[in-house]
Design a protein around this motif. Structure first.
Motif, PDB file in Angstrom:
ATOM      1  N   ASP A 125      40.221  34.694  38.555  1.00  0.00           N
ATOM      2  CA  ASP A 125      41.628  34.757  38.129  1.00  0.00           C
ATOM      3  C   ASP A 125      41.951  33.627  37.165  1.00  0.00           C
ATOM      4  O   ASP A 125      42.645  33.836  36.155  1.00  0.00           O
ATOM      5  CB  ASP A 125      42.549  34.682  39.347  1.00  0.00           C
ATOM      6  CG  ASP A 125      42.503  35.937  40.206  1.00  0.00           C
ATOM      7  OD1 ASP A 125      41.988  36.964  39.722  1.00  0.00           O
ATOM      8  OD2 ASP A 125      42.976  35.883  41.356  1.00  0.00           O
ATOM      9  N   TYR A 126      41.445  32.415  37.452  1.00  0.00           N
ATOM     10  CA  TYR A 126      41.722  31.305  36.551  1.00  0.00           C
ATOM     11  C   TYR A 126      41.015  31.508  35.213  1.00  0.00           C
ATOM     12  O   TYR A 126      41.616  31.294  34.150  1.00  0.00           O
ATOM     13  CB  TYR A 126      41.285  29.975  37.167  1.00  0.00           C
ATOM     14  CG  TYR A 126      41.388  28.854  36.159  1.00  0.00           C
ATOM     15  CD1 TYR A 126      42.635  28.368  35.765  1.00  0.00           C
ATOM     16  CD2 TYR A 126      40.266  28.340  35.534  1.00  0.00           C
ATOM     17  CE1 TYR A 126      42.760  27.397  34.792  1.00  0.00           C
ATOM     18  CE2 TYR A 126      40.371  27.358  34.567  1.00  0.00           C
ATOM     19  CZ  TYR A 126      41.622  26.884  34.195  1.00  0.00           C
ATOM     20  OH  TYR A 126      41.721  25.929  33.215  1.00  0.00           O
ATOM     21  N   ARG A 128      40.199  34.140  33.651  1.00  0.00           N
ATOM     22  CA  ARG A 128      40.879  35.144  32.829  1.00  0.00           C
ATOM     23  C   ARG A 128      42.187  34.630  32.252  1.00  0.00           C
ATOM     24  O   ARG A 128      42.689  35.178  31.264  1.00  0.00           O
ATOM     25  CB  ARG A 128      41.128  36.399  33.667  1.00  0.00           C
ATOM     26  CG  ARG A 128      39.865  37.180  33.983  1.00  0.00           C
ATOM     27  CD  ARG A 128      40.140  38.352  34.898  1.00  0.00           C
ATOM     28  NE  ARG A 128      38.953  39.189  35.074  1.00  0.00           N
ATOM     29  CZ  ARG A 128      38.880  40.235  35.874  1.00  0.00           C
ATOM     30  NH1 ARG A 128      39.960  40.592  36.590  1.00  0.00           N
ATOM     31  NH2 ARG A 128      37.772  40.934  35.973  1.00  0.00           N
ATOM     32  N   SER A 129      42.757  33.577  32.845  1.00  0.00           N
ATOM     33  CA  SER A 129      44.006  33.012  32.325  1.00  0.00           C
ATOM     34  C   SER A 129      43.770  32.055  31.157  1.00  0.00           C
ATOM     35  O   SER A 129      44.719  31.670  30.476  1.00  0.00           O
ATOM     36  CB  SER A 129      44.743  32.266  33.445  1.00  0.00           C
ATOM     37  OG  SER A 129      44.136  30.997  33.709  1.00  0.00           O
ATOM     38  N   VAL A 170      41.889  40.198  28.923  1.00  0.00           N
ATOM     39  CA  VAL A 170      41.417  39.106  29.778  1.00  0.00           C
ATOM     40  C   VAL A 170      39.974  39.347  30.217  1.00  0.00           C
ATOM     41  O   VAL A 170      39.329  38.446  30.761  1.00  0.00           O
ATOM     42  CB  VAL A 170      42.311  38.944  31.026  1.00  0.00           C
ATOM     43  CG1 VAL A 170      43.713  38.552  30.621  1.00  0.00           C
ATOM     44  CG2 VAL A 170      42.319  40.214  31.884  1.00  0.00           C
TER      45      VAL A 170
END
Length: 226
Positions: A125-126, A128-129, A170
């Motif tokens: 998740d990080y 992709r951010s 992403v």
């Protein structure tokens, strides 16, 4: 020899009755204060900069400043290439120390404990951010390893940009299997608050149980001399 410029750390200090029963509330409050201070006065240019100290298998300590891109009730954390110096150190010795320092505010927080890897889902998740260039850079840089020239590094970037063009998605750059994150599972959390004449306040939460930073029954507080 040039005269030494001296500062009087005339901060607000910190006293026991101001402390919550567990460190999380004050950690979060001080971090938010530092971020707000940067937005307001602009004199804390990177409020999430955290110094991280590790020790290699040869007993040599290493310290560097990274960005605290993870902060939750289980502790502060950061992301890195597992083949970097800190990654290799932590593979051999998971003991770690880290510090957030905000000189204009006369405040610092010190964390000591053990580093644990963050879950794949949190890391994904990080990752992709992150901006596209940072995701490409994670692949292109063999972090902490020697490189002959900057041109060699830039050529690696260009190669990965060709392999995974920026589509605005992403998912256009996959997560490297050699890249991830660590959280500091704290045994101690020290709050340092500057005072005049170097008589600073140092109030330390010491672990007494298995709970996280928000668990009151897992901590006791002691004052240490400056």
């Amino acid at each position: 020899m040039q005269p030494i410029k001296r500062w009087d750390y005339a901060g607000e200090g910190l006293v026991e009755h101001e402390l919550p029963p567990a460190p999380w509330e004050l950690v979060d409050h001080w971090v938010q204060d530092a971020r707000a201070r940067q937005d307001d006065k602009g004199d804390v240019p990177e409020p999430d900069a955290i110094s991280v100290a590790t020790v290699g298998g040869d007993g040599q300590p290493h310290v560097r400043t990274v960005l605290m891109r993870y902060l939750a009730q289980d502790g502060p954390g950061f992301y890195t290439n597992f083949g970097s110096r800190k990654g290799l150190d932590l593979e051999q010795n998971p003991r770690i120390a880290a510090a957030l320092t905000w000189p204009p505010m006369y405040r610092a927080i010190r964390f000591t404990g053990v580093a644990q890897r963050l879950s794949t889902q949190i890391v994904t998740d990080y990752f992709r951010s992150r901006p596209y260039g940072s995701r490409i850079g994670a692949w292109a840089s063999h972090q902490s390893q020697p490189v002959t020239t900057r041109a060699q590094l830039e050529a690696a970037v260009a190669s990965y940009e060709e392999k995974w063009p920026d589509t605005g998605s992403v998912e256009d750059v996959p997560l490297p299997d050699f890249w991830g994150g660590y959280v500091v599972r704290c045994d101690e959390v020290e709050f340092w608050a500057g005072r005049s004449s170097r008589l600073h306040d140092r109030l330390v939460y010491v672990r007494t149980g298995d709970g996280d930073l928000a668990e009151p029954g897992s901590w006791r507080v002691e004052r240490r001399q400056p």
